[in-house]
Write a protein that holds these residues in place. Structure first.
Motif, PDB file in Angstrom:
ATOM      1  N   UNK A   1      22.505  25.973 -78.532  1.00  0.00           N
ATOM      2  CA  UNK A   1      23.679  26.485 -79.247  1.00  0.00           C
ATOM      3  C   UNK A   1      24.733  25.388 -79.273  1.00  0.00           C
ATOM      4  N   UNK A   2      25.210  25.057 -80.473  1.00  0.00           N
ATOM      5  CA  UNK A   2      26.213  24.010 -80.628  1.00  0.00           C
ATOM      6  C   UNK A   2      27.496  24.589 -81.202  1.00  0.00           C
ATOM      7  N   UNK A   3      28.615  24.017 -80.795  1.00  0.00           N
ATOM      8  CA  UNK A   3      29.913  24.445 -81.291  1.00  0.00           C
ATOM      9  C   UNK A   3      31.003  23.605 -80.664  1.00  0.00           C
ATOM     10  N   UNK A   4      32.215  23.850 -81.091  1.00  0.00           N
ATOM     11  CA  UNK A   4      33.337  23.013 -80.697  1.00  0.00           C
ATOM     12  C   UNK A   4      33.723  23.183 -79.233  1.00  0.00           C
ATOM     13  N   UNK A   5      34.036  22.063 -78.589  1.00  0.00           N
ATOM     14  CA  UNK A   5      34.593  22.104 -77.232  1.00  0.00           C
ATOM     15  C   UNK A   5      36.050  22.538 -77.250  1.00  0.00           C
ATOM     16  N   UNK A   6      36.673  22.582 -78.432  1.00  0.00           N
ATOM     17  CA  UNK A   6      38.103  22.886 -78.545  1.00  0.00           C
ATOM     18  C   UNK A   6      38.378  24.344 -78.880  1.00  0.00           C
ATOM     19  N   UNK A   7      37.358  25.171 -78.911  1.00  0.00           N
ATOM     20  CA  UNK A   7      37.531  26.580 -79.274  1.00  0.00           C
ATOM     21  C   UNK A   7      38.330  27.309 -78.191  1.00  0.00           C
ATOM     22  N   UNK A   8      39.477  27.912 -78.527  1.00  0.00           N
ATOM     23  CA  UNK A   8      40.269  28.634 -77.521  1.00  0.00           C
ATOM     24  C   UNK A   8      39.557  29.898 -77.055  1.00  0.00           C
ATOM     25  N   UNK A  49      36.123  32.719 -82.709  1.00  0.00           N
ATOM     26  CA  UNK A  49      34.975  31.821 -82.570  1.00  0.00           C
ATOM     27  C   UNK A  49      34.415  31.858 -81.145  1.00  0.00           C
ATOM     28  N   UNK A  50      35.296  31.965 -80.158  1.00  0.00           N
ATOM     29  CA  UNK A  50      34.834  32.064 -78.769  1.00  0.00           C
ATOM     30  C   UNK A  50      34.050  33.364 -78.569  1.00  0.00           C
ATOM     31  N   UNK A  58      20.760  26.912 -74.159  1.00  0.00           N
ATOM     32  CA  UNK A  58      21.098  25.533 -73.832  1.00  0.00           C
ATOM     33  C   UNK A  58      22.338  25.127 -74.621  1.00  0.00           C
ATOM     34  N   UNK A  59      23.330  24.570 -73.931  1.00  0.00           N
ATOM     35  CA  UNK A  59      24.510  24.019 -74.608  1.00  0.00           C
ATOM     36  C   UNK A  59      24.803  22.645 -74.034  1.00  0.00           C
ATOM     37  N   UNK A  60      25.858  22.029 -74.556  1.00  0.00           N
ATOM     38  CA  UNK A  60      26.302  20.757 -74.019  1.00  0.00           C
ATOM     39  C   UNK A  60      27.022  20.880 -72.702  1.00  0.00           C
ATOM     40  N   UNK A  61      27.194  22.121 -72.225  1.00  0.00           N
ATOM     41  CA  UNK A  61      27.758  22.333 -70.903  1.00  0.00           C
ATOM     42  C   UNK A  61      29.259  22.181 -70.791  1.00  0.00           C
ATOM     43  N   UNK A  62      29.928  21.926 -71.910  1.00  0.00           N
ATOM     44  CA  UNK A  62      31.370  21.704 -71.871  1.00  0.00           C
ATOM     45  C   UNK A  62      32.165  22.976 -72.076  1.00  0.00           C
ATOM     46  N   UNK A  63      33.451  22.846 -72.412  1.00  0.00           N
ATOM     47  CA  UNK A  63      34.319  24.000 -72.634  1.00  0.00           C
ATOM     48  C   UNK A  63      34.157  24.579 -74.033  1.00  0.00           C
ATOM     49  N   UNK A  64      35.067  25.468 -74.411  1.00  0.00           N
ATOM     50  CA  UNK A  64      35.089  26.019 -75.755  1.00  0.00           C
ATOM     51  C   UNK A  64      33.881  26.876 -76.075  1.00  0.00           C
TER      52      UNK A  64
END
Length: 266
Positions: free
Chosen positions: A88-95, A100-101, A119-125
């Motif tokens: 799953x891909x998406x923005x790290x900047x999503x509040x 969107x969150x 599986x994600x990039x493991x970051x925020x958002x």
């Protein structure tokens, strides 16, 4: 900023704490260039070439190859047993309080309920939201982190995490261990993963691989450009836009994945 000017790591404040592969760095140590920068940026534009005696030896480059090899070994060893998965891909900047969150969180939950590891990039958002949804639904949640100047490590919803130094090694893991992609609204990183997936499907490198874009209001202009400009100018074949699917809801996204690679799929 002049488009030819390359930002220097000493032009920004050092983050309080960063993870880089197996390293945890704080304060001034966090200013050090990332491993990708060391690999790809031998020198900055405008810098004079150092004397030959000061150039890095071929021995140091050989050790870098071994470090890259170690990244693949670590990734393969950690992820080999995760079972059916969807990236799953998406923005790290999503509040966290944004629609969107909530969408990403529902995507993660529905994928977990359908039996997929998320599986994600493991970051925020949006990445954290998808990991969170999978965790809350009782599923497996994987995060593939990357060292970046402002990243603070994997989000708290990751069950199995691997931190990578090199983008290309990390991208292999997203593809090797996933049966499909669900792509949420995002920026350059999301677009990079999307178009790499489309290229691999187009060229037959991967098969039976659904690529699902969620939220037509966001993806509409990109889809119009693909179906219009790229097809009309002969840059891609008329059937290539059928590689991906555009949906509005998390339920539709997971249904699309299941139709292609779920139980009983052709």
């Amino acid at each position: 900023m002049d488009p030819d000017q390359h930002p220097r790591t000493d032009a920004v404040p050092a983050p309080e704490r960063v993870r880089r592969g197996g390293q945890v760095l704080r304060g001034e140590a966090a200013r050090r260039p990332t491993f990708d920068q060391l690999l790809l940026d031998a020198r900055h534009p405008g810098d004079a070439l150092p004397p030959a005696a000061d150039l890095a030896s071929t021995t140091s480059e050989a050790w870098r190859v071994l470090r890259i090899q170690a990244e693949f070994v670590e990734g393969f060893g950690t992820l080999a047993g995760i079972g059916p998965a969807v990236s799953v891909f998406g923005s790290a900047r999503t509040p966290e309080d944004s629609p969107e969150y909530a969408l990403a969180r529902e995507v993660g939950a529905r994928l977990a309920e359908a039996g997929f590891t998320v599986i994600t990039g493991g970051g925020p958002g949006s990445m954290a939201a998808a990991n969170r949804g999978a965790h809350e639904a009782g599923g497996e949640s994987v995060g593939l982190g990357i060292e970046l100047p402002f990243e603070a490590g994997l989000n708290e919803w990751v069950h199995v995490g691997v931190d990578f130094r090199y983008f290309f090694a990390r991208k292999v893991m997203f593809l090797k261990y996933a049966q499909g992609f669900v792509v949420l609204p995002g920026g350059f990183g999301t677009l990079d993963e999307l178009f790499e997936a489309l290229t691999l499907v187009q060229t037959g490198t991967v098969t039976r691989f659904p690529v699902v874009l969620v939220d037509s209001s966001f993806w509409g202009p990109v889809v119009d450009w693909i179906r219009g400009t790229l097809v009309e100018r002969g840059m891609i074949s008329p059937g290539d836009p059928e590689i991906f699917h555009v949906v509005e809801t998390a339920e539709e996204a997971v249904d699309c994945v299941l139709r292609v690679c779920g139980p009983g799929a052709p």
